[in-house]
Design a protein around this motif. Structure first.
Motif, short mmCIF file in Angstrom:
data_model
loop_
_atom_site.label_atom_id
_atom_site.label_comp_id
_atom_site.label_asym_id
_atom_site.label_seq_id
_atom_site.Cartn_x
_atom_site.Cartn_y
_atom_site.Cartn_z
N SER A 34 56.72 45.26 32.39
CA SER A 34 55.31 46.25 32.67
C SER A 34 54.65 45.94 33.90
O SER A 34 54.41 44.95 34.13
CB SER A 34 54.39 46.47 31.52
N LEU A 35 54.13 46.96 34.65
CA LEU A 35 53.43 46.76 35.72
C LEU A 35 51.97 47.47 35.50
O LEU A 35 52.03 48.66 35.01
CB LEU A 35 53.93 47.35 37.15
N VAL A 36 50.84 46.84 35.72
CA VAL A 36 49.40 47.43 35.79
C VAL A 36 49.05 47.26 37.22
O VAL A 36 48.97 45.90 37.76
CB VAL A 36 48.71 46.80 34.64
N GLU A 37 48.72 48.34 37.87
CA GLU A 37 48.02 48.27 39.24
C GLU A 37 46.48 48.03 39.05
O GLU A 37 45.94 48.81 38.28
CB GLU A 37 48.31 49.32 40.15
N ALA A 38 45.86 47.29 39.80
CA ALA A 38 44.41 47.23 39.38
C ALA A 38 43.60 46.85 40.65
O ALA A 38 43.25 45.57 40.85
CB ALA A 38 44.12 46.21 38.43
N PRO A 39 43.95 47.52 42.01
CA PRO A 39 43.25 46.96 43.06
C PRO A 39 41.68 47.04 42.83
O PRO A 39 41.16 47.57 41.69
CB PRO A 39 43.56 48.22 44.15
N VAL A 40 41.08 46.26 43.63
CA VAL A 40 39.42 45.89 43.44
C VAL A 40 38.79 46.28 44.45
O VAL A 40 39.05 46.66 45.53
CB VAL A 40 39.31 44.31 43.22
N THR A 41 37.07 46.59 43.91
CA THR A 41 36.37 46.77 45.01
C THR A 41 35.37 45.62 44.84
O THR A 41 35.25 45.31 43.49
CB THR A 41 35.56 48.11 45.25
N GLY A 42 34.52 45.28 45.87
CA GLY A 42 33.41 44.10 45.43
C GLY A 42 33.83 42.93 46.27
O GLY A 42 33.10 42.15 46.49
#
Length: 316
Positions: free
Chosen positions: A127-135
């Protein structure tokens, strides 16, 4: 969930220990997770080992040691390369359990790349989960990141407790690709309002208007943005240690344009932003922190931007 609660998780891996990755990984270690790490920079690996991580000599070694692996690398091409090596090793051997293998991508990525890589992983049972971030780096260190997530509901819910423990919000926008659309939208808003502010200040400076008075007026009149309200005073700080470079901002602007072209969505503002960031790189500022965008505005307009302290009266 409070930050003191440690979510249950299998053995974890981490690939890419830059400004974001090192902060996230350090917090996973502080929470007592078993983490195996890899980075091309040995000093970064050593720093995490000192904090309790296990060192790996390759992405494949991380995949062999960990069920869930975080990836935080500079570009879509880097992420694709990591994912291919990870998948080959993760599903090798008699003890491989495909359903237990999850790749969590923190990279600001091309939505089309995320979907393509996610499809290859799904075909292999991972499985792939994309979770780009801000901060940024401060958010990574202080658990104040916002994770902008894309992926199927089941995979996202498996890793959500970890993400909850590492940041201040988890925003699941939909299937793979939607997370990075959300991140690029956020970046378009953030970069554009920053540049528009600097462009307007340069115009005012060329006309000999007091910039502090101008900022106070905009804050009162309703045209202010979060950048004007909270960060415009940073233009007086030059040469800060880079945490998010103009090179990376230019990369993100290019991803905005690519995503627009693929679906026929006009992106004239993103195009202008990309041109200005390309100009910044041509000026030798690519490795500078994005706060030095003020220097780009100054060079373009051939003017100095000076914002007097709020408690200092105007000259004359």
């Amino acid at each position: 969930m409070t930050q003191r609660e440690v979510p249950e998780a299998p053995r974890l891996g981490f690939v890419g220990l830059g400004h974001i990755g090192s902060g996230v990984c350090a917090n996973l270690l502080a929470d007592g997770h078993d983490v195996t790490v890899f980075d091309l920079d040995a000093a970064r690996v050593d720093a995490m080992v000192s904090a309790g991580a296990h060192a790996a000599g390759s992405v494949a070694e991380v995949a062999a040691a960990a069920a869930w692996t975080f990836v935080s690398v500079p570009s879509p091409e880097d992420m694709e390369s990591v994912a291919e090596e990870w998948l080959e090793a993760a599903l090798a051997g008699d003890d491989a359990v495909p359903g237990d293998r999850v790749l969590v991508d923190l990279t600001t990525n091309a939505p089309s790349m995320v979907r393509a890589v996610g499809g290859r992983l799904a075909d292999a049972g991972a499985s792939l989960v994309e979770a780009p971030v801000t901060g940024g780096a401060p958010g990574a260190r202080n658990r104040m990141l916002v994770f902008i997530v894309g992926g199927d509901d089941a995979s996202v819910e498996r890793v959500r407790p970890l993400l909850d423990s590492l940041g201040r919000a988890v925003c699941h926008l939909g299937p793979l690709g939607s997370g990075n659309i959300g991140k690029l939208f956020n970046s378009l808003m953030a970069f554009t309002t920053m540049w528009v502010t600097l462009e307007g200040l340069a115009l005012a400076a060329k006309q000999d208007v007091d910039l502090r008075a101008l900022v106070d007026m905009v804050r009162t009149s309703g045209g202010a943005t979060p950048y004007v309200d909270r960060r415009v005073d940073e233009i007086s700080q030059r040469g800060r240690a880079p945490e998010f470079t103009l090179d990376l901002a230019a990369k993100d602007a290019g991803l905005m344009l690519d995503a627009g072209r693929q679906v026929g969505a006009p992106m004239p503002v993103a195009s202008a932003l990309h041109q200005m960031l390309t100009f910044a790189r041509a000026q030798g500022l690519g490795g500078h922190d994005i706060s030095d965008l003020v220097e780009v505005a100054e060079r373009a307009a051939q003017v100095e931007l000076v914002l007097r302290p709020p408690d200092v009266p105007p000259a004359g």
